[in-house]
Motif scaffolding. Structure first.
Motif, PDB file in Angstrom:
ATOM      1  N   THR A 278       0.820  -1.376  -0.113  1.00 34.47           N
ATOM      2  CA  THR A 278       0.094  -0.135  -0.067  1.00 34.47           C
ATOM      3  C   THR A 278       0.787   1.176   0.063  1.00 34.47           C
ATOM      4  OG1 THR A 278      -1.897  -1.175   1.193  1.00 34.47           O
ATOM      5  CG2 THR A 278      -1.709   1.142   1.455  1.00 34.47           C
ATOM      6  N   THR A 279       2.123   1.376   0.862  1.00 34.86           N
ATOM      7  CA  THR A 279       2.558   2.574   1.144  1.00 34.86           C
ATOM      8  C   THR A 279       3.474   2.625  -0.223  1.00 34.86           C
ATOM      9  OG1 THR A 279       2.838   2.257   3.301  1.00 34.86           O
ATOM     10  CG2 THR A 279       4.652   3.573   2.338  1.00 34.86           C
ATOM     11  N   PHE A 280       3.874   1.738  -0.914  1.00 34.55           N
ATOM     12  CA  PHE A 280       4.729   1.827  -2.218  1.00 34.55           C
ATOM     13  C   PHE A 280       3.743   2.398  -3.235  1.00 34.55           C
ATOM     14  CE2 PHE A 280       5.780  -0.169  -6.388  1.00 34.55           C
ATOM     15  CZ  PHE A 280       6.884   0.414  -6.522  1.00 34.55           C
ATOM     16  N   PHE A 281       2.436   2.100  -3.333  1.00 31.60           N
ATOM     17  CA  PHE A 281       1.692   2.572  -4.513  1.00 31.60           C
ATOM     18  C   PHE A 281       1.209   4.126  -3.890  1.00 31.60           C
ATOM     19  CE2 PHE A 281       1.561  -1.433  -6.234  1.00 31.60           C
ATOM     20  CZ  PHE A 281       1.128  -1.293  -7.325  1.00 31.60           C
ATOM     21  N   TYR A 282       1.097   4.278  -2.662  1.00 35.00           N
ATOM     22  CA  TYR A 282       0.707   5.431  -2.254  1.00 35.00           C
ATOM     23  C   TYR A 282       1.608   6.704  -2.697  1.00 35.00           C
ATOM     24  CZ  TYR A 282      -3.330   4.060   0.426  1.00 35.00           C
ATOM     25  OH  TYR A 282      -4.782   3.721   0.835  1.00 35.00           O
ATOM     26  N   MET A 283       3.017   6.192  -2.542  1.00 35.52           N
ATOM     27  CA  MET A 283       4.075   7.129  -2.661  1.00 35.52           C
ATOM     28  C   MET A 283       4.400   7.502  -4.182  1.00 35.52           C
ATOM     29  SD  MET A 283       6.057   8.043  -0.226  1.00 35.52           S
ATOM     30  CE  MET A 283       6.507   7.552   1.635  1.00 35.52           C
ATOM     31  N   LEU A 284       4.133   6.245  -4.900  1.00 37.32           N
ATOM     32  CA  LEU A 284       4.191   6.558  -6.272  1.00 37.32           C
ATOM     33  C   LEU A 284       3.010   7.386  -6.801  1.00 37.32           C
ATOM     34  CD1 LEU A 284       4.987   2.995  -7.618  1.00 37.32           C
ATOM     35  CD2 LEU A 284       6.499   4.844  -7.698  1.00 37.32           C
ATOM     36  N   CYS A 285       1.839   7.295  -6.558  1.00 42.70           N
ATOM     37  CA  CYS A 285       0.685   7.795  -6.964  1.00 42.70           C
ATOM     38  C   CYS A 285       0.691   9.309  -6.458  1.00 42.70           C
ATOM     39  CB  CYS A 285      -0.614   7.375  -6.663  1.00 42.70           C
ATOM     40  SG  CYS A 285      -1.000   5.866  -7.507  1.00 42.70           S
TER      41      CYS A 285
END
Length: 468
Positions: A278-285
């Motif tokens: 979740t955090t990985f995608f949150y950071m990317l987006c």
């Protein structure tokens, strides 16, 4: 040898030794449930949130709340069995856990916060899914008639369509049979998050001129007024904090896990996996979206038309959002379903309407367990949430307030308080003081976010026209 209602649980492989349906979940299926619950369509609004906070505070807040959620989730995981985290008695529901560990009025406070928030989430998902459906139709309209065309489309027909789908899926009996739907929903969340990331990268690469960004986000006097900056920053912090809140269904997710290895071990593994993803995608987006749109980042760049082309890819992204929200609605509704059905079965144990199940064979699917009360009650529940979504289409602001109110008690306060009791942490020890300081900090954030949500509700009411 244990008997209940004539059933021998010690020899019936379909049931656990406590009489409940035998659990078959693993950390993989639990991870899918977590990703489904945590990564909602709000992931695509993180560019706006980072734009309000800037390059420094934005990533820090994202990382901070991922760590807070991970820590409090670990605490909650160890309380699944009480008083011993491995050999103690199982707590099947969040409320039961609070009642057994803390007791008293705190149990009632927990029930109010949890089920009010779950109900609000159902309404919010109905609104959000309809917005994505409308975005697909508008995207095709913009492609055909130009980006300046007035492609207004009402949300209400799409809310009704979404409700019909949820009525059908709500007949899935319980959490144990939602794994397939959760895995599909998790894949969809990866899909639309990846589309958002890809479109952001493409926009950054093709842009002829630099869109302004800053270390502190939107600039007072240029992008927003001083008052707007304050309220928007509160809302942004709240959106990021609540984006990680899945504790309201965490106990129910843990209750799907097999007892060997111990549930708390599997759930911690699933929590690390789910929150890391979740955090990985949150950071990317969030960060790539901010780089693509600067301080003018839209609230959601797939439904808010930060991107117009390629229109077919925007359409696919919104289809993924709808499919994800269809699954997430069921994940968040299951605790309410089980509460009402469990209470009704205990209240009228001899009533066949409440308790009798009919086994219906469905080709290529298997045997479906049909219960008359479940069919009627769940259908009425979906109709209620959909009806309120239609009557109050700005209800996501109110849902934001419900989320603000419930974030601190459900994600922070109860897990930390139960941990202190379960682990028998001495009062005023270093660990006790640290846990209390964490809880106090999150309470302050919740109050700020609630203030921002109230301001948003007031703004919505000023322009609200019923059935427009």
């Amino acid at each position: 040898m244990d008997f209940e209602g004539g059933r021998n649980f010690s020899s019936d492989s379909k049931y656990d030794d406590d009489g409940h349906v035998k659990r078959t979940g693993t950390w993989v299926t639990a991870s899918a449930h977590i990703v489904t619950a945590v990564i909602g369509s709000g992931v695509l609004s993180l560019a706006w949130a980072v734009a309000q906070l800037g390059w420094i505070a934005g990533p820090i807040v994202l990382a901070l709340f991922s760590l807070i959620t991970l820590l409090t989730s670990f605490m909650l995981t160890d309380c699944y069995r009480y008083p011993d985290p491995v050999h103690g008695t199982r707590n099947y529901r969040y409320m039961a856990m609070v009642q057994n560990v803390l007791g008293g009025i705190q149990y009632q406070f927990c029930a109010l916060a949890q089920y009010l928030n779950l109900f609000g989430v159902g309404i919010g998902y109905t609104i959000t899914a309809s917005i994505s459906m409308v975005a697909i139709k508008r995207s095709n309209c913009f492609h055909k008639h130009g980006h300046e065309a007035k492609c207004h489309t009402a949300n209400y027909p799409f809310m009704i369509l979404y409700a019909l789908l949820e009525i059908l899926l709500s007949q899935i009996p319980d959490f144990h049979e939602l794994s397939g739907l959760s895995i599909l929903a998790a894949v969809m969340s990866f899909g639309y998050a990846s589309i958002g990331v890809g479109l952001s990268i493409a926009k950054i690469a093709e842009r002829g001129q630099h869109l302004p960004t800053s270390l502190t986000g939107t600039i007072v006097g240029v992008d927003v007024t001083g008052q707007q900056k304050l309220w928007n920053s509160f809302q942004a912090m709240g959106n990021i904090a609540f984006a990680y809140a899945f504790s309201i269904v965490m106990v129910e997710i843990q209750d799907t896990l097999k007892s060997s290895p111990p549930e708390n071990q599997s759930m911690k593994k699933a929590t690390i996996s789910g929150i890391t993803i979740t955090t990985f995608f949150y950071m990317l987006c969030g960060l790539l979206g901010y780089a693509a749109f600067g301080n003018q980042a839209p609230g959601n760049f797939l439904t808010g038309f930060g991107f117009y082309e390629p229109y077919w890819l925007v359409d696919i992204g919104n289809v993924f959002i709808v499919i994800h929200l269809i699954g997430a609605y069921q994940v968040f509704s299951q605790p309410i379903y089980m509460l009402v059905e469990g209470w009704s079965a205990k209240r009228w144990p001899e009533n066949k309407f409440m308790t009798k199940e009919y086994h219906v064979g469905i080709p290529m699917i298997g045997t479906y367990r049909l219960n008359a009360f479940r069919v009627i009650w769940r259908t009425l529940y979906v109709i209620l949430t959909s009806g309120l979504a239609i009557l109050l289409p700005f209800f996501n602001s109110i849902v934001g307030l419900l989320g603000a109110i419930s974030f601190w008690p459900l994600t922070v306060y109860f897990p930390t308080e139960m941990y202190l009791v379960q682990a028998k942490v001495p009062r005023f020890s270093i660990i006790w003081i640290g846990v209390k300081l964490l809880s106090g900090f999150c309470l302050i954030v919740t109050l700020f976010a609630a203030a921002g949500s109230i301001e948003g509700i007031i703004s919505d009411l000023k322009t609200y026209e019923p059935f427009s």
